[in-house]
Design a protein around this motif. Structure first.
Motif, PDB file in Angstrom:
ATOM      1  N   SER A 191     -19.297   0.109 -25.251  1.00 47.31           N
ATOM      2  CA  SER A 191     -17.879  -0.247 -25.405  1.00 47.31           C
ATOM      3  C   SER A 191     -17.536  -1.428 -24.507  1.00 47.31           C
ATOM      4  CB  SER A 191     -16.985   0.956 -25.089  1.00 47.31           C
ATOM      5  OG  SER A 191     -17.053   1.307 -23.710  1.00 47.31           O
ATOM      6  N   VAL A 199     -11.371  -5.834 -27.626  1.00 46.14           N
ATOM      7  CA  VAL A 199     -11.276  -4.380 -27.785  1.00 46.14           C
ATOM      8  C   VAL A 199     -11.923  -3.945 -29.104  1.00 46.14           C
ATOM      9  CG1 VAL A 199      -9.697  -2.434 -28.050  1.00 46.14           C
ATOM     10  CG2 VAL A 199      -9.234  -4.203 -26.332  1.00 46.14           C
ATOM     11  N   LEU A 200     -11.642  -4.666 -30.177  1.00 45.95           N
ATOM     12  CA  LEU A 200     -12.239  -4.316 -31.467  1.00 45.95           C
ATOM     13  C   LEU A 200     -13.752  -4.492 -31.435  1.00 45.95           C
ATOM     14  CD1 LEU A 200      -9.655  -5.910 -33.938  1.00 45.95           C
ATOM     15  CD2 LEU A 200     -10.003  -3.482 -33.436  1.00 45.95           C
ATOM     16  N   THR A 228     -15.259  -1.603 -29.500  1.00 47.34           N
ATOM     17  CA  THR A 228     -15.203  -0.362 -30.273  1.00 47.34           C
ATOM     18  C   THR A 228     -16.271  -0.340 -31.352  1.00 47.34           C
ATOM     19  OG1 THR A 228     -12.815  -0.250 -29.875  1.00 47.34           O
ATOM     20  CG2 THR A 228     -13.704   1.131 -31.644  1.00 47.34           C
ATOM     21  N   ALA A 232     -19.397   2.362 -31.482  1.00 41.77           N
ATOM     22  CA  ALA A 232     -19.278   3.455 -32.445  1.00 41.77           C
ATOM     23  C   ALA A 232     -20.169   3.327 -33.675  1.00 41.77           C
ATOM     24  CB  ALA A 232     -17.821   3.600 -32.886  1.00 41.77           C
ATOM     25  N   ILE A 241     -14.284   7.521 -31.287  1.00 44.80           N
ATOM     26  CA  ILE A 241     -13.864   6.124 -31.406  1.00 44.80           C
ATOM     27  C   ILE A 241     -12.769   5.812 -30.387  1.00 44.80           C
ATOM     28  CG2 ILE A 241     -12.739   4.454 -32.931  1.00 44.80           C
ATOM     29  CD1 ILE A 241     -14.243   5.684 -35.240  1.00 44.80           C
ATOM     30  N   THR A 242     -11.885   6.772 -30.142  1.00 47.82           N
ATOM     31  CA  THR A 242     -10.825   6.574 -29.156  1.00 47.82           C
ATOM     32  C   THR A 242     -11.409   6.299 -27.773  1.00 47.82           C
ATOM     33  OG1 THR A 242      -9.399   8.069 -30.399  1.00 47.82           O
ATOM     34  CG2 THR A 242      -8.757   7.591 -28.128  1.00 47.82           C
ATOM     35  N   ALA A 280     -14.286   4.932 -27.088  1.00 40.13           N
ATOM     36  CA  ALA A 280     -14.839   3.581 -27.099  1.00 40.13           C
ATOM     37  C   ALA A 280     -13.733   2.542 -26.965  1.00 40.13           C
ATOM     38  CB  ALA A 280     -15.632   3.344 -28.381  1.00 40.13           C
ATOM     39  N   ALA A 281     -12.654   2.738 -27.707  1.00 42.80           N
ATOM     40  CA  ALA A 281     -11.545   1.778 -27.670  1.00 42.80           C
ATOM     41  C   ALA A 281     -10.896   1.728 -26.294  1.00 42.80           C
ATOM     42  CB  ALA A 281     -10.511   2.142 -28.733  1.00 42.80           C
ATOM     43  N   ALA A 313     -13.256  -0.045 -23.815  1.00 45.55           N
ATOM     44  CA  ALA A 313     -13.192  -1.492 -24.051  1.00 45.55           C
ATOM     45  C   ALA A 313     -11.855  -2.052 -23.587  1.00 45.55           C
ATOM     46  CB  ALA A 313     -13.398  -1.789 -25.536  1.00 45.55           C
ATOM     47  N   ALA A 350     -14.486   5.423 -20.638  1.00 49.83           N
ATOM     48  CA  ALA A 350     -14.991   5.885 -21.928  1.00 49.83           C
ATOM     49  C   ALA A 350     -15.768   7.188 -21.786  1.00 49.83           C
ATOM     50  CB  ALA A 350     -15.875   4.810 -22.564  1.00 49.83           C
ATOM     51  N   ARG A 371     -14.862  10.737 -23.586  1.00 55.49           N
ATOM     52  CA  ARG A 371     -15.831  11.304 -24.535  1.00 55.49           C
ATOM     53  C   ARG A 371     -16.415  12.597 -23.990  1.00 55.49           C
ATOM     54  NH1 ARG A 371     -17.341  13.254 -29.024  1.00 55.49           N
ATOM     55  NH2 ARG A 371     -19.563  13.096 -29.507  1.00 55.49           N
TER      56      ARG A 371
END
Length: 206
Positions: free
Chosen positions: A101, A119-120, A123, A127, A150-151, A153-154, A157, A181, A185
């Protein structure tokens, strides 16, 4: 070698291990171990680089593929020593997700200077490798499970990007991003943290 470089190679090795562990759980041959390891380790970064219109990272530096192959061979011979392989897979995946991330965000920020792209990019890098692995293996993807993925990771980042924007050094920002992250997670794995799901409601009257 910088902290980000260490994260890069560690993330590749860990994601490769998760791919190889999937092959071990399905009792596949060595070629499948190699395939799952390489695809899982490089999948997210490949998609990221294609979208960012930059040379795909493992084409320029073959060490990523070589690391994945070495990890796959190691898992092939020693996976039987791991008592609970699925749990190991999930936690290794969590660490790799956290590292990637930040790595993806760092690359997106470096190439474009855009926090949104960063950020994208982070992510996607974190992911997509796991998602591709699960789809090929015919297993429920992390997206379809209720744990936060995914949250995490976002947010990892995002934390890195925000801190770099505020002037914090890259190494410290990367460390905080990885920890952010992983804590999120890890909470999903250990305590079942999840976002509120959509609940079906009666529709509007005709």
């Amino acid at each position: 070698m910088t902290f980000v470089d260490i994260l890069d190679f560690a993330g590749v090795a860990l994601f490769a291990a998760t791919g190889a562990l999937v092959a071990s759980r399905k009792e596949l041959d060595i070629v499948a171990f190699l395939f799952f390891a390489v695809v899982t380790a490089t999948g997210g970064g490949t998609v990221r680089d294609l979208i960012l219109d930059t040379p795909v990272f493992w084409l320029a530096d073959h060490s990523y593929v070589l690391i994945s192959v070495a990890v796959a061979v190691g898992v092939y011979f020693f996976a039987h020593l791991i008592e609970y392989r699925y749990g190991t897979l999930l936690w290794l995946d969590a660490v790799a997700l956290s590292a990637f991330s930040v790595l993806g965000a760092e690359k997106g920020l470096m190439l474009t200077g855009s926090p949104i792209v960063a950020v994208l990019s982070g992510t996607m890098t974190a992911a997509l490798g796991g998602i591709i692995r699960d789809v090929i293996a015919g297993e429920p993807t992390v997206v379809s499970r209720k744990e936060i993925y995914i949250t995490a990771a976002a947010l990892g980042a995002g934390a890195f990007t925000l801190l770099v924007g505020l002037g914090l050094g890259t190494t410290l920002a990367a460390l905080i991003g990885v920890c952010t992250a992983f804590v999120i997670r890890g909470g999903g794995l250990a305590f079942g943290w999840s976002l509120p799901p959509y609940r079906t409601r009666p529709g509007r009257p005709v």
